[in-house]
Design an enzyme around this catalytic site. Structure first.
Site, PDB file in Angstrom:
ATOM      1  N   CYS A 114      41.606  32.454  32.327  1.00  0.00           N
ATOM      2  CA  CYS A 114      42.950  33.552  32.581  1.00  0.00           C
ATOM      3  C   CYS A 114      43.530  33.963  31.211  1.00  0.00           C
ATOM      4  CB  CYS A 114      44.178  32.659  33.489  1.00  0.00           C
ATOM      5  SG  CYS A 114      43.887  32.471  35.162  1.00  0.00           S
ATOM      6  N   HIS A 253      51.634  34.621  31.296  1.00  0.00           N
ATOM      7  CA  HIS A 253      50.664  34.545  32.339  1.00  0.00           C
ATOM      8  C   HIS A 253      51.477  34.352  33.685  1.00  0.00           C
ATOM      9  CE1 HIS A 253      47.290  34.208  34.897  1.00  0.00           C
ATOM     10  NE2 HIS A 253      47.381  32.766  34.864  1.00  0.00           N
ATOM     11  N   ASN A 283      49.346  36.120  40.997  1.00  0.00           N
ATOM     12  CA  ASN A 283      48.590  35.672  39.825  1.00  0.00           C
ATOM     13  C   ASN A 283      47.130  36.518  39.862  1.00  0.00           C
ATOM     14  OD1 ASN A 283      46.581  34.376  38.006  1.00  0.00           O
ATOM     15  ND2 ASN A 283      47.292  32.217  38.506  1.00  0.00           N
TER      16      ASN A 283
END
Lengths: 326, 326
Positions: A114, A253, A283
């Site tokens: 990520c 994030h 996400n």
């Protein structure tokens, strides 16, 4: 300080608008369950005819258009996705093909789950600093919808597909990467994973269909992140003498609604300074941070002369942060 | 010139010694077919209990031992494989865990197919040049045996499994990366590929077992490489004014026996200057160039004060070259 400037950012979303109510119906949950569990109203999923690299190419073209640039003005394309499009070759080649980048333009992948975008942006800054390349495009795209285990609400309901890109070149003496830190704690490498698809589990050596689905131990991830975050933040900000108050906008994030709340609280941030596009995007894996950055810039919330902090966690397990002076 | 020096290299081979005669017998070819077709006498394949990241960790420990270094002296681990161990997280995390690297040491992947090591070595040189890291380990490992289509002799018989590593830090004013060039021609991205394993083909969105096997159009690859190589070499060597005669040892990608013969002839090289470990190792994908480099160094054929040229092609399709002054 590595002097770079963001020439432009861009983003792209795939075609299927999937509301939480639609997921309630599709997976047999009671009305309102997905919205409450995920903290999201809606998210986008790729349609059958949309690929990861096509979405990435659209985001790259959005950034090029926003900068008024043509593809042949780019020196290097860095693909910074969380999951590859296919096992071989690199996703960068597929993006280059779909975006119509000129023959010969170098393209390769950087993968830090990520945090791929943050790591790749820092690599780009170093390559520009040393004069290796003049203008670099960093592109992130992920289609988590192509590998979710719908029997596990915790690890399936929080995701959305997407792509985003940034174009960078040499900046002025006050612009650029003011601080960067990336740390990997491999003890956590099994906490978020897709076990299949590489050399270890595939039809030749043996794999179950479930091996290709994302699995997560959310509680353990949050616990590891909480344990490591304070020292990480001290090192990221403290060693360069950067006060958290000097940061105008934090771009975290978009891991989950709990994750964003947690980081906001732990760092004692005013929520108004934290970009949160999670309720409508979910996400988006590696595309999450650059999409949130693009939103902050295109909405005027983040402007030239200001300071941004990109910050997040990644499967692996890693922590990463980058202080960017615009 | 990016001043780095190779502190040490290392390599590792998995446990199964697979001779060409064994493959003749296993796949029903007439005696001598595999040796003649592949140009190899033997190669190593991983046993069932050996993983890609374990092999990579062994190569890294070999390099650490050769340099007399401990794991905690490394600032950054770059995994530079051709294919990942699993779809998520990065292979670097698994290598870090198996190698017992210290908690917090950053680790991420760079992927440029068979040229991952060359691209990652150049990124490492840039990161050292700008002072971002002090000492970097670049590790490549691939297990092509886990994804071969034995019905296609051209694309299955030429491979071998393996791993290799290099540790680099700041070098003297005359040591380092004298020239580097990497070019991608995405028109060739379908010529060598494994279509499955990522977001595009997996059990969720649909995939056949054959999608996880390596496929190659060898003739088209050789044709594209031949077409692009002359201009590539002129740009790599010519722009820095480096004569090919000044190169002591050429370390080519061990793509195939035809590939190595071809590049030797095209560049008009004395075969004695070209490292060729292919007959006993095969094409080890991204581990090929660093394994050949390690052989050249450990045999004394390549020494301090000399100049090496790492050169190869990669699925994608890319050409890459790096002139290293030792």
């Amino acid at each position: 300080m590595l002097n770079i400037r963001l020439l432009a950012t861009g983003s792209a979303l795939p075609g299927l608008d999937v509301t939480s109510a639609m997921l309630d119906a599709r997976h047999g949950f009671k009305a309102g369950f997905v919205r409450e569990k995920s903290g999201m109203s809606t998210r986008r999923f790729a349609a059958a005819d949309e690929s990861q690299s096509q979405l990435a190419a659209r985001a790259l073209h959005d950034a090029l258009a926003n900068a008024g640039l043509k593809p042949d003005s780019i020196d290097l394309l860095l693909s910074a996705c969380g999951v590859q499009e296919q096992a071989l070759p690199s996703t960068a080649c597929a993006i280059s093909a779909h975006a119509g980048m000129p023959a010969g333009m170098p393209a390769f992948d950087i993968n830090a789950s990520c945090l791929s975008f943050v790591v790749a942006l820092n690599v780009a800054a170093n390559l520009i600093h040393s004069g290796a390349y003049r203008r670099i495009a960093v592109v992130s795209a992920d289609l988590p919808s192509h590998g979710l285990d719908w029997d596990k609400p915790e690890s399936s309901l929080i995701f959305g597909d997407g792509a985003a890109a940034a174009i960078v070149e040499k900046g002025s003496a006050v612009q650029g990467v003011r601080a960067f830190l990336f740390k990997t704690f491999a003890e956590g490498r099994r906490l978020c994973e897709i076990r299949g698809g590489g050399s270890q589990r595939n039809p030749t050596v043996g794999a179950a269909d479930a091996d290709y689905l994302f699995s997560m131990n959310g509680k353990a991830v949050l616990s590891l992140a909480s344990k490591r975050m304070p020292a990480f933040m001290r090192e990221l900000m403290g060693e360069q003498g950067i006060a958290l108050d000097s940061v105008d906008v934090v771009v975290p994030h978009q891991a989950s609604h709990v994750g964003i709340l947690h980081i906001t609280k732990r760092l004692g941030l005013d929520p108004a300074r934290v970009v949160n596009i999670y309720p409508t995007h979910g996400n988006q894996v590696a595309a999450s941070i650059p999409t949130a950055l693009h939103h902050a810039l295109s909405s005027g919330r983040l402007r030239a002369g200001q300071r941004a902090l990109l910050l997040g966690t990644a499967a692996g397990f890693s922590l990463g942060g980058l202080v960017l002076d615009l």
